[in-house]
Write an enzyme that holds these catalytic residues in place. Sequence first.
Site, PDB file in Angstrom:
ATOM      1  N   ASP A  71     -12.079 -10.252  -1.412  1.00  0.00           N
ATOM      2  CA  ASP A  71     -13.405 -10.403  -0.812  1.00  0.00           C
ATOM      3  C   ASP A  71     -14.333  -9.407  -1.487  1.00  0.00           C
ATOM      4  O   ASP A  71     -13.887  -8.457  -2.130  1.00  0.00           O
ATOM      5  CB  ASP A  71     -13.411 -10.299   0.724  1.00  0.00           C
ATOM      6  CG  ASP A  71     -12.708  -9.088   1.289  1.00  0.00           C
ATOM      7  OD1 ASP A  71     -12.533  -8.096   0.563  1.00  0.00           O
ATOM      8  OD2 ASP A  71     -12.346  -9.126   2.488  1.00  0.00           O
ATOM      9  N   GLU A 106       0.820  -1.226   0.000  1.00  0.00           N
ATOM     10  CA  GLU A 106       0.000   0.000   0.000  1.00  0.00           C
ATOM     11  C   GLU A 106       0.847   1.266   0.000  1.00  0.00           C
ATOM     12  O   GLU A 106       0.623   2.168   0.804  1.00  0.00           O
ATOM     13  CB  GLU A 106      -0.973  -0.044   1.186  1.00  0.00           C
ATOM     14  CG  GLU A 106      -1.866  -1.281   1.147  1.00  0.00           C
ATOM     15  CD  GLU A 106      -2.703  -1.503   2.403  1.00  0.00           C
ATOM     16  OE1 GLU A 106      -2.593  -0.709   3.346  1.00  0.00           O
ATOM     17  OE2 GLU A 106      -3.458  -2.490   2.422  1.00  0.00           O
ATOM     18  N   HIS A 120     -10.126  -6.189  -2.725  1.00  0.00           N
ATOM     19  CA  HIS A 120     -11.209  -5.915  -1.761  1.00  0.00           C
ATOM     20  C   HIS A 120     -12.298  -5.133  -2.503  1.00  0.00           C
ATOM     21  O   HIS A 120     -12.252  -3.916  -2.611  1.00  0.00           O
ATOM     22  CB  HIS A 120     -10.690  -5.098  -0.577  1.00  0.00           C
ATOM     23  CG  HIS A 120      -9.727  -5.838   0.284  1.00  0.00           C
ATOM     24  ND1 HIS A 120     -10.098  -6.942   1.028  1.00  0.00           N
ATOM     25  CD2 HIS A 120      -8.415  -5.647   0.527  1.00  0.00           C
ATOM     26  CE1 HIS A 120      -9.048  -7.397   1.692  1.00  0.00           C
ATOM     27  NE2 HIS A 120      -8.013  -6.640   1.398  1.00  0.00           N
ATOM     28  N   GLU A 140      -5.961 -10.725  -1.769  1.00  0.00           N
ATOM     29  CA  GLU A 140      -6.829 -10.564  -0.578  1.00  0.00           C
ATOM     30  C   GLU A 140      -8.289 -10.432  -0.994  1.00  0.00           C
ATOM     31  O   GLU A 140      -9.015  -9.561  -0.494  1.00  0.00           O
ATOM     32  CB  GLU A 140      -6.426  -9.304   0.213  1.00  0.00           C
ATOM     33  CG  GLU A 140      -4.963  -9.242   0.593  1.00  0.00           C
ATOM     34  CD  GLU A 140      -4.608  -8.037   1.461  1.00  0.00           C
ATOM     35  OE1 GLU A 140      -5.521  -7.329   1.938  1.00  0.00           O
ATOM     36  OE2 GLU A 140      -3.411  -7.799   1.661  1.00  0.00           O
ATOM     37  N   ASN A 183       2.100  -4.778  -3.440  1.00  0.00           N
ATOM     38  CA  ASN A 183       0.740  -5.205  -3.105  1.00  0.00           C
ATOM     39  C   ASN A 183      -0.097  -3.993  -2.697  1.00  0.00           C
ATOM     40  O   ASN A 183       0.372  -3.127  -1.953  1.00  0.00           O
ATOM     41  CB  ASN A 183       0.806  -6.196  -1.925  1.00  0.00           C
ATOM     42  CG  ASN A 183      -0.496  -6.914  -1.665  1.00  0.00           C
ATOM     43  OD1 ASN A 183      -1.105  -7.444  -2.598  1.00  0.00           O
ATOM     44  ND2 ASN A 183      -0.942  -6.944  -0.419  1.00  0.00           N
TER      45      ASN A 183
HETATM   46  O1  G3I Z   1      -4.162  -8.964  18.399  1.00  0.00           O
HETATM   47  C1  G3I Z   1      -4.989  -7.998  19.050  1.00  0.00           C
HETATM   48  C2  G3I Z   1      -5.582  -8.603  20.270  1.00  0.00           C
HETATM   49  O2  G3I Z   1      -4.556  -8.906  21.175  1.00  0.00           O
HETATM   50  C3  G3I Z   1      -6.586  -7.603  20.881  1.00  0.00           C
HETATM   51  O3  G3I Z   1      -7.228  -8.188  21.959  1.00  0.00           O
HETATM   52  C4  G3I Z   1      -7.613  -7.192  19.834  1.00  0.00           C
HETATM   53  C5  G3I Z   1      -8.572  -6.141  20.347  1.00  0.00           C
HETATM   54  O4  G3I Z   1      -9.136  -5.406  19.275  1.00  0.00           O
HETATM   55  O5  G3I Z   1      -6.958  -6.650  18.740  1.00  0.00           O
HETATM   56  C6  G3I Z   1      -6.091  -7.576  18.121  1.00  0.00           C
HETATM   57  O6  G3I Z   1      -5.487  -6.990  17.009  1.00  0.00           O
HETATM   58  C7  G3I Z   1      -6.322  -6.815  15.879  1.00  0.00           C
HETATM   59  C8  G3I Z   1      -5.746  -7.641  14.746  1.00  0.00           C
HETATM   60  O7  G3I Z   1      -6.457  -7.391  13.557  1.00  0.00           O
HETATM   61  C9  G3I Z   1      -5.791  -9.146  15.033  1.00  0.00           C
HETATM   62  O8  G3I Z   1      -7.103  -9.559  15.184  1.00  0.00           O
HETATM   63  C10 G3I Z   1      -6.336  -5.356  15.521  1.00  0.00           C
HETATM   64  O9  G3I Z   1      -7.021  -4.628  16.506  1.00  0.00           O
HETATM   65  C11 G3I Z   1      -6.991  -5.157  14.184  1.00  0.00           C
HETATM   66  O10 G3I Z   1      -6.812  -3.796  13.775  1.00  0.00           O
HETATM   67  C12 G3I Z   1      -6.367  -6.061  13.151  1.00  0.00           C
HETATM   68  O11 G3I Z   1      -7.042  -5.850  11.926  1.00  0.00           O
HETATM   69  C13 G3I Z   1      -6.380  -6.343  10.797  1.00  0.00           C
HETATM   70  C14 G3I Z   1      -6.074  -5.216   9.823  1.00  0.00           C
HETATM   71  O12 G3I Z   1      -5.464  -5.740   8.653  1.00  0.00           O
HETATM   72  C15 G3I Z   1      -5.170  -4.160  10.416  1.00  0.00           C
HETATM   73  O13 G3I Z   1      -4.891  -3.165   9.500  1.00  0.00           O
HETATM   74  C16 G3I Z   1      -7.291  -7.360  10.128  1.00  0.00           C
HETATM   75  O14 G3I Z   1      -7.457  -8.492  10.975  1.00  0.00           O
HETATM   76  C17 G3I Z   1      -6.699  -7.794   8.789  1.00  0.00           C
HETATM   77  O15 G3I Z   1      -7.639  -8.556   8.086  1.00  0.00           O
HETATM   78  C18 G3I Z   1      -6.340  -6.578   7.964  1.00  0.00           C
HETATM   79  O16 G3I Z   1      -5.725  -7.016   6.792  1.00  0.00           O
HETATM   80  C19 G3I Z   1      -5.384  -6.006   5.831  1.00  0.00           C
HETATM   81  C20 G3I Z   1      -4.133  -6.469   5.124  1.00  0.00           C
HETATM   82  O17 G3I Z   1      -3.108  -6.760   6.040  1.00  0.00           O
HETATM   83  C21 G3I Z   1      -3.659  -5.440   4.104  1.00  0.00           C
HETATM   84  N1  G3I Z   1      -4.732  -5.091   3.195  1.00  0.00           N
HETATM   85  C22 G3I Z   1      -5.987  -4.705   3.796  1.00  0.00           C
HETATM   86  C23 G3I Z   1      -6.467  -5.789   4.778  1.00  0.00           C
HETATM   87  C24 G3I Z   1      -7.824  -5.440   5.359  1.00  0.00           C
HETATM   88  O18 G3I Z   1      -7.758  -4.289   6.147  1.00  0.00           O
END
Ligand code: G3I
Length: 351
Positions: free
Chosen positions: A269, A161, A238, A267, A202
């Site tokens: 969806d 990004e 996405h 990715e 990416n």
């Molecule tokens: O791991 C912590 C956990 O310890 C805590 O209790 C919890 C409370 O909210 O948060 C957890 O972390 C979260 C993490 O996902 C794991 O579940 C974060 O808050 C959350 O922000 C994070 O979101 C991820 C996101 O990237 C962050 O930018 C999504 O799962 C993930 O699907 C998403 O993936 C991104 C790609 O990497 C790049 N392209 C876009 C895509 C979608 O946003």
Amino acid sequence: MRFGRIAAFLAVSLAVAGSAPASAHPSPGHDDGSLRAAARGSGVHIGTAVDMAALAADAPYKAAVAREFDTVTPENVMKWEVVEPQPGVYDWAAADQLVDFARRNGQLVRGHTLVWHSQNPAWLTEANYTPAQLRALLKKHIFDEVGHFKGRVWAWDVANEVFNEDGTLRDTIWLRALGPDYIADAFRWAHQADPKTLLFLNDYNNEGVNAKSDAYYALTKKLRAAGVPVQGYGMQGHLALQYNLPGDVLENVRRFDRLGVKTAFTEVDVRMQLPSDTAKVQAQAEGFGLLLRACLIAKNCVSYTVWGFTDKYSWVPGVFEGEGSATPFDENLQPKPAYDTLRETFLLVRR
Ligand code: G3I
């Protein structure tokens, strides 16, 4: 022969009625009804992002990851904030678990991601470090992470990004501290750390021909002319039904083909405004099919990965209020028409 089939292929309706998912232990070569079986021999790998908490706690989820996919991407556990929570203190446990799972199940791993503006550790700030220190930290991060997984990760999303929608470079800690050359440096370092892994750019909203994908096209051309080891162009995919589906994906993928780089949908969806209905579910299936069709028709498209395969764990509802149902399986791990479209599309095109 591949191109001879395209016209007939494009004419085929991709909306197919639901069918049952595959059995858990397919014999090699047998079409057990899974995506993995349908993709076999197509030249395109079928992947999913994996939620490690779900893999540990949810047996049907785990079985489906093994059954349906031949490639996996860690949804979060290879990101910098996870692998280096404190400076110099590494935690590879969750990522190693996924790599081991993949090896046991004969799957390739897409590594995600090495340099990004998001999900960096809290300690990694411009207030804490000088630009020279940040450059050294990024170099060390890439050498350490790519080195740790050397020989075990098939492809890496190296730079994630890096552009804005208008094609200008995104204002990030890396651009501010290191200038635009941080991208080339990241690729060079990753290549030095594991010369055999495939190195990808990416991004999202770069599937069709637009200012952002134009910027990637120009960057890829420039980097390759300079001998920088960029081998792939990743399109996250996405999509959202309310913004329409991009019509010129194939045209975009083909111009990267001509540049000589591999391409991948990384990715995918297709989210929608809830509640779901039959028309949306069919339109969603078309969205999944559109990207897979482009991948199968293009020469150098090597993989198609969904960003989670079940609505049970999708990131979408947590980020887009009122939206969801973005994946090919519902919350109960039952396949939707998108699943059947993916299978049908694989089976219709052989490269
Ligand atoms: O791991 C912590 C956990 O310890 C805590 O209790 C919890 C409370 O909210 O948060 C957890 O972390 C979260 C993490 O996902 C794991 O579940 C974060 O808050 C959350 O922000 C994070 O979101 C991820 C996101 O990237 C962050 O930018 C999504 O799962 C993930 O699907 C998403 O993936 C991104 C790609 O990497 C790049 N392209 C876009 C895509 C979608 O946003």
